[in-house]
Scaffold this active site. Structure first.
Site, PDB file in Angstrom:
ATOM      1  N   HIS B 200     -18.582  25.323  33.849  1.00 58.89           N
ATOM      2  CA  HIS B 200     -19.367  25.439  32.614  1.00 58.89           C
ATOM      3  C   HIS B 200     -20.793  24.939  32.744  1.00 58.89           C
ATOM      4  O   HIS B 200     -21.344  24.386  31.794  1.00 58.89           O
ATOM      5  CB  HIS B 200     -18.659  24.696  31.481  1.00 58.89           C
ATOM      6  CG  HIS B 200     -17.383  25.338  31.026  1.00 58.89           C
ATOM      7  ND1 HIS B 200     -17.357  26.519  30.315  1.00 58.89           N
ATOM      8  CD2 HIS B 200     -16.087  24.982  31.185  1.00 58.89           C
ATOM      9  CE1 HIS B 200     -16.097  26.844  30.053  1.00 58.89           C
ATOM     10  NE2 HIS B 200     -15.309  25.926  30.577  1.00 58.89           N
ATOM     11  N   CYS B 248      -7.807  22.260  29.539  1.00 54.98           N
ATOM     12  CA  CYS B 248      -8.866  22.291  30.557  1.00 54.98           C
ATOM     13  C   CYS B 248      -8.560  21.269  31.653  1.00 54.98           C
ATOM     14  O   CYS B 248      -8.654  21.573  32.836  1.00 54.98           O
ATOM     15  CB  CYS B 248     -10.221  21.953  29.939  1.00 54.98           C
ATOM     16  SG  CYS B 248     -11.007  23.343  29.102  1.00 54.98           S
TER      17      CYS B 248
END
Lengths: 202, 287
Positions: B200, B248
């Protein structure tokens, strides 16, 4: 006068302590915020030299210390084991299955379950597979483009085994280094990339 | 569950049948012989299909059901003290729900902590209603009292739709939480060397066909933070931010984060501050 002296001394002490304090606070937060679950034990939060180095946003932005990076890469290179009997190439069909599977090593996986390589998560490999990620480069025609020399074969093996030997902050997991894939699985993935008969090289 | 989205040939309609899968399935066969790509960027076609699907059912996001249940739970007298949550201060004063998710996480004087929505709801359930917060922390997503927290989250979050994200860093503890969260976001560990930043922190990245917002930029964070919590079509359940982070970390191959622990709040704080100025669009609808 005395007060002034004290303040100066306190400031001098506070400067170096400031960051150590922040680190201690961070370490405590991490320790208190996670718990072991199945095979994913709390020990996984411990960092090795590469992980520590690459956790600095400045390093990721290309402002790392080149000498330190080189020395960590060298240390990683030295841990790589070449396959028994010099057998680098396995079965590309089995390699395709390893490349497809993204399973393994989470707290919902069992210790004896086979891991996948998750290669398609990040790479284009066989063009027949449309669902691929782009965190890593395309590996389509891998062998066809690079040739099948001893150098290419060894380099590819090393990259799969421990990508950080070449690029300390590579996003690629160290599949051999952390026993994520077996030697056979790595040979099979090698075949997917380097067997001239693999669909990747058509 | 990025492994779910494994086949190029996986059609959007299979979104409907992927209910209740919580663990990635191993591939049943080797690569499905999908048709050869014809035009440029063929991989974007399924992404476009998901967008179409989202638009199609945008008026019927199943998180509606959670929102309604949450509103009831908010108003119902419950717990050992038999009171409702209507006096709960989520950050804009007792009982204020409208727009409050856009200012969270924030510092709360009464707990002397920076809290996200879920930890704050648990605080209210403890202090107002007399429930045992430790039980909720030790529980599981979608079960017991935590399931109630999740429904209340849906209700509260829906009341911030369209609000501008405006998370404060004025209090020293807020600033500190942001810094700790940023450090955690970049913290690489585990057998795959992953951190949040591995996936990310760059523009235009995908895992399989799943687009990855770059959470280190305002635009990416506004998109990412602003769309959660969300209804997950693939699991047929409503996922709070705590649930999203838990998964995650699972995929990062980390140990399990403890529910509403400081790390989960710190990472949320980092994302929320990065998203400042963006619009809250949650509850979202996700694959």
């Amino acid at each position: 006068m005395k007060n002034k002296y004290l303040i100066t001394a306190a400031t001098l002490l506070a400067l170096p302590m400031g960051s150590a304090f922040a680190d201690a606070k961070f370490d405590k937060m991490m320790k208190d915020s996670f718990q072991s679950n199945g095979i994913a034990s709390i020990d996984r939060l411990k960092q090795d030299a590469a992980q520590k180095y690459c956790s600095d946003p400045a390093v990721l932005a290309g402002k790392g210390n080149a000498k330190q990076a080189e020395s960590i890469q060298k240390a990683n290179m030295e841990t790589i084991k070449q396959p028994a009997g010099g057998k680098y190439i396995g079965d590309w069909k089995a390699g395709e299955r390893v490349a497809q599977s993204g399973r393994g090593a989470t707290w919902t996986d069992k210790a004896d379950a086979a891991n996948g390589g998750g290669c398609y998560n990040c790479h284009q490999i066989n063009k027949a597979e449309l669902s691929y990620g782009n965190i890593g480069p395309s590996l389509w025609n891998y062998g066809k483009l690079r040739g099948y020399s001893k150098e290419v074969v060894t380099y590819t093996w090393n990259r799969i085994y421990n990508s950080k030997a070449y690029n300390v902050c590579s996003n690629m997991p160290r599949f051999g280094h952390f026993n994520l894939l077996t030697e056979k699985q790595m040979q099979d993935v090698m075949a997917l990339l380097l067997d001239p008969n693999s669909p990747v090289n058509q | 569950m990025r492994q779910h989205w494994t086949r190029g040939a996986l059609i959007v309609s299979s979104l409907f049948v992927l209910q209740a899968c919580t663990t990635p399935e191993p591939p049943k066969k080797a690569a499905t012989p999908a048709p050869a790509p014809q035009a440029a960027a063929p991989a974007d076609a399924p992404t476009a299909e998901i967008e179409k699907y989202r638009a199609m059912i945008a008026d019927g996001n199943p998180s509606d059901l959670y929102e309604m249940a949450g509103e009831e739970l908010w108003k119902k007298k419950m717990g050992p003290k038999n009171v409702s949550l209507e006096k709960c201060d989520l950050g804009l004063g007792p009982g204020v729900v409208k727009g409050v998710y856009a200012v969270l996480p924030k510092y709360f004087k009464d707990t002397n902590k920076v809290q996200d929505l879920e930890s704050r709801i648990v605080t209210c359930m403890e202090r107002l209603q007399g429930f045992d917060g430790k039980e909720i922390i030790a529980g599981s997503f979608g079960k017991g009292k935590r399931k109630d927290v999740e429904a209340v989250v849906a209700y509260v979050v829906a009341n911030s739709k369209g609000a501008t994200i405006n998370v404060s860093m004025k209090h020293p503890k807020e600033k500190e939480m942001y810094e700790l969260g940023k450090k955690s976001f970049f913290y690489q560990a585990g057998p795959m060397d992953f951190s949040c930043a591995s996936c990310h922190a760059d523009p235009g990245k995908r895992i399989r066909l799943q687009d990855l917002p770059n959470l280190t930029t305002q635009a990416g964070a506004a998109l990412g933070w602003g769309a959660w919590p969300a209804y997950r079509v693939s699991s047929g359940t409503f996922w709070t931010m705590q649930y999203r982070l838990n998964d995650c970390y699972r995929q990062q191959r980390f140990p399990e984060p403890i529910y509403i622990s400081d790390d989960t709040i710190a990472v949320s704080m980092y994302m929320a501050v990065m998203a400042n100025g963006g619009k809250m669009a949650a509850p979202g609808l996700k694959r």
